[in-house]
Design a protein around this motif. Structure first.
Motif, PDB file in Angstrom:
ATOM      1  N   MET A 190     132.681 -56.980  26.073  1.00 30.30           N
ATOM      2  CA  MET A 190     133.769 -56.284  26.071  1.00 30.30           C
ATOM      3  C   MET A 190     133.216 -54.613  25.770  1.00 30.30           C
ATOM      4  O   MET A 190     132.394 -54.167  24.998  1.00 30.30           O
ATOM      5  N   SER A 191     133.867 -53.606  26.468  1.00 32.33           N
ATOM      6  CA  SER A 191     133.500 -52.310  26.462  1.00 32.33           C
ATOM      7  C   SER A 191     134.156 -51.339  25.133  1.00 32.33           C
ATOM      8  O   SER A 191     133.852 -50.304  24.912  1.00 32.33           O
ATOM      9  N   TYR A 192     134.932 -52.080  24.311  1.00 32.59           N
ATOM     10  CA  TYR A 192     135.575 -51.721  23.337  1.00 32.59           C
ATOM     11  C   TYR A 192     135.617 -52.723  22.171  1.00 32.59           C
ATOM     12  O   TYR A 192     135.341 -53.726  22.469  1.00 32.59           O
ATOM     13  N   HIS A 193     136.201 -52.261  21.164  1.00 37.18           N
ATOM     14  CA  HIS A 193     136.250 -53.048  19.976  1.00 37.18           C
ATOM     15  C   HIS A 193     137.333 -54.264  20.055  1.00 37.18           C
ATOM     16  O   HIS A 193     138.216 -53.801  20.282  1.00 37.18           O
ATOM     17  N   VAL A 194     136.947 -55.512  19.637  1.00 35.92           N
ATOM     18  CA  VAL A 194     138.013 -56.422  19.783  1.00 35.92           C
ATOM     19  C   VAL A 194     137.757 -57.028  18.530  1.00 35.92           C
ATOM     20  O   VAL A 194     136.893 -57.093  17.740  1.00 35.92           O
ATOM     21  N   GLU A 195     138.951 -57.694  18.132  1.00 31.61           N
ATOM     22  CA  GLU A 195     139.380 -58.377  16.888  1.00 31.61           C
ATOM     23  C   GLU A 195     139.747 -59.758  16.974  1.00 31.61           C
ATOM     24  O   GLU A 195     140.629 -59.894  17.744  1.00 31.61           O
ATOM     25  N   LEU A 196     138.989 -60.655  16.252  1.00 36.22           N
ATOM     26  CA  LEU A 196     139.286 -61.850  16.385  1.00 36.22           C
ATOM     27  C   LEU A 196     140.621 -62.507  15.941  1.00 36.22           C
ATOM     28  O   LEU A 196     140.870 -61.991  14.621  1.00 36.22           O
ATOM     29  N   GLU A 197     141.297 -63.227  16.378  1.00 34.44           N
ATOM     30  CA  GLU A 197     142.768 -63.548  15.955  1.00 34.44           C
ATOM     31  C   GLU A 197     142.997 -65.192  15.801  1.00 34.44           C
ATOM     32  O   GLU A 197     143.241 -65.592  14.582  1.00 34.44           O
ATOM     33  N   LYS A 198     142.368 -65.740  16.878  1.00 36.34           N
ATOM     34  CA  LYS A 198     142.476 -67.355  16.319  1.00 36.34           C
ATOM     35  C   LYS A 198     141.270 -68.053  17.292  1.00 36.34           C
ATOM     36  O   LYS A 198     140.906 -67.549  18.559  1.00 36.34           O
ATOM     37  N   VAL A 199     140.893 -69.050  16.976  1.00 43.63           N
ATOM     38  CA  VAL A 199     139.837 -70.180  17.437  1.00 43.63           C
ATOM     39  C   VAL A 199     140.621 -71.472  17.544  1.00 43.63           C
ATOM     40  O   VAL A 199     140.692 -71.943  16.384  1.00 43.63           O
ATOM     41  N   ILE A 200     140.704 -71.929  18.807  1.00 43.53           N
ATOM     42  CA  ILE A 200     141.304 -73.463  18.957  1.00 43.53           C
ATOM     43  C   ILE A 200     140.105 -74.104  19.793  1.00 43.53           C
ATOM     44  O   ILE A 200     139.539 -73.819  20.682  1.00 43.53           O
ATOM     45  N   VAL A 201     140.389 -75.502  19.260  1.00 41.99           N
ATOM     46  CA  VAL A 201     139.302 -76.262  19.597  1.00 41.99           C
ATOM     47  C   VAL A 201     139.961 -77.548  20.369  1.00 41.99           C
ATOM     48  O   VAL A 201     140.837 -77.933  19.543  1.00 41.99           O
ATOM     49  N   ASN A 202     139.437 -78.026  21.296  1.00 41.23           N
ATOM     50  CA  ASN A 202     140.436 -78.820  22.161  1.00 41.23           C
ATOM     51  C   ASN A 202     141.761 -78.759  22.375  1.00 41.23           C
ATOM     52  O   ASN A 202     142.508 -79.768  22.191  1.00 41.23           O
ATOM     53  N   GLY A 203     142.238 -77.690  22.296  1.00 43.75           N
ATOM     54  CA  GLY A 203     143.671 -77.246  22.342  1.00 43.75           C
ATOM     55  C   GLY A 203     144.781 -77.496  21.233  1.00 43.75           C
ATOM     56  O   GLY A 203     145.800 -77.406  21.296  1.00 43.75           O
ATOM     57  N   GLU A 204     144.170 -78.058  20.069  1.00 40.82           N
ATOM     58  CA  GLU A 204     144.977 -78.407  18.977  1.00 40.82           C
ATOM     59  C   GLU A 204     144.306 -77.765  17.713  1.00 40.82           C
ATOM     60  O   GLU A 204     144.850 -77.548  16.785  1.00 40.82           O
ATOM     61  N   GLN A 205     143.203 -78.124  17.359  1.00 40.17           N
ATOM     62  CA  GLN A 205     142.396 -77.737  16.015  1.00 40.17           C
ATOM     63  C   GLN A 205     142.001 -76.315  15.840  1.00 40.17           C
ATOM     64  O   GLN A 205     141.339 -75.786  16.714  1.00 40.17           O
ATOM     65  N   ASP A 206     142.739 -75.654  14.735  1.00 37.13           N
ATOM     66  CA  ASP A 206     142.529 -74.355  14.430  1.00 37.13           C
ATOM     67  C   ASP A 206     141.194 -74.012  13.493  1.00 37.13           C
ATOM     68  O   ASP A 206     141.434 -74.604  12.195  1.00 37.13           O
ATOM     69  N   ILE A 207     140.271 -73.488  13.961  1.00 39.06           N
ATOM     70  CA  ILE A 207     139.021 -73.316  13.387  1.00 39.06           C
ATOM     71  C   ILE A 207     138.629 -71.811  13.014  1.00 39.06           C
ATOM     72  O   ILE A 207     137.597 -71.529  12.827  1.00 39.06           O
ATOM     73  N   THR A 208     139.866 -70.987  13.030  1.00 36.30           N
ATOM     74  CA  THR A 208     139.529 -69.478  12.788  1.00 36.30           C
ATOM     75  C   THR A 208     138.824 -69.262  11.461  1.00 36.30           C
ATOM     76  O   THR A 208     137.965 -68.612  11.491  1.00 36.30           O
ATOM     77  N   LYS A 209     139.276 -69.726  10.473  1.00 39.80           N
ATOM     78  CA  LYS A 209     138.891 -69.705   9.057  1.00 39.80           C
ATOM     79  C   LYS A 209     137.361 -69.866   8.747  1.00 39.80           C
ATOM     80  O   LYS A 209     136.258 -69.175   8.418  1.00 39.80           O
ATOM     81  N   SER A 222     144.905 -55.039  24.061  1.00 42.18           N
ATOM     82  CA  SER A 222     146.182 -55.982  24.450  1.00 42.18           C
ATOM     83  C   SER A 222     145.804 -57.218  23.741  1.00 42.18           C
ATOM     84  O   SER A 222     144.446 -57.467  23.608  1.00 42.18           O
ATOM     85  N   LYS A 223     146.412 -58.206  23.882  1.00 45.27           N
ATOM     86  CA  LYS A 223     145.991 -59.491  23.329  1.00 45.27           C
ATOM     87  C   LYS A 223     145.379 -60.380  24.494  1.00 45.27           C
ATOM     88  O   LYS A 223     146.022 -60.406  25.476  1.00 45.27           O
ATOM     89  N   LEU A 224     144.376 -61.109  24.389  1.00 47.35           N
ATOM     90  CA  LEU A 224     143.527 -61.616  25.354  1.00 47.35           C
ATOM     91  C   LEU A 224     142.921 -62.854  24.740  1.00 47.35           C
ATOM     92  O   LEU A 224     143.105 -63.287  23.674  1.00 47.35           O
TER      93      LEU A 224
END
Length: 114
Positions: free
Chosen positions: A43-62, A13-15
């Motif tokens: 995690m006991s299973y494979h997880v996939e990165l969707e998004k990384v947010i810094v200080n609630g506003e800046q998206d640094i996923t890439k 599921s999404k976490l």
């Protein structure tokens, strides 16, 4: 300086997991990547990165994905493996981590096919 990092990922599921970190001379992307690796280990299973947010506003996923790819390539640069697919490098990197865990805890503590 403190930064708040939220990592959104999916498995079954999404976490989301978040925490506050001190930079201590490191870049935000490096701290986020280390946090992502910590989540993967827990995690006991494979997880996939969707998004990384810094200080609630800046998206640094890439930036985090690019840094992870650089780290994986650097990790295998000294070996004779010449693979260019980042997904294959991730699998090999995970296998290397498992091998290190196996060596660290020793064979006597690992129950294999008994």
């Amino acid at each position: 300086m403190k930064v708040s990092i939220q990592i959104h990922f999916k498995g079954d599921s999404k976490l989301t997991q978040g925490n506050t970190f001190y930079l201590r001379g490191k870049k935000v992307e490096q701290i986020a990547l280390e946090f992502w690796w910590q989540i993967q280990k827990e995690m006991s299973y494979h997880v996939e990165l969707e998004k990384v947010i810094v200080n609630g506003e800046q998206d640094i996923t890439k930036k985090v994905i690019d840094l992870e790819e650089q780290e994986l390539r650097r990790e295998f640069a000294e070996s004779d493996i010449y693979l260019f697919s980042p997904s294959i490098l991730r699998v090999l990197f995970c296998l290397k981590r498992l091998y290190v865990i196996f060596i660290r805890f020793g064979r006597k503590n690992v129950n294999v096919c008994t």
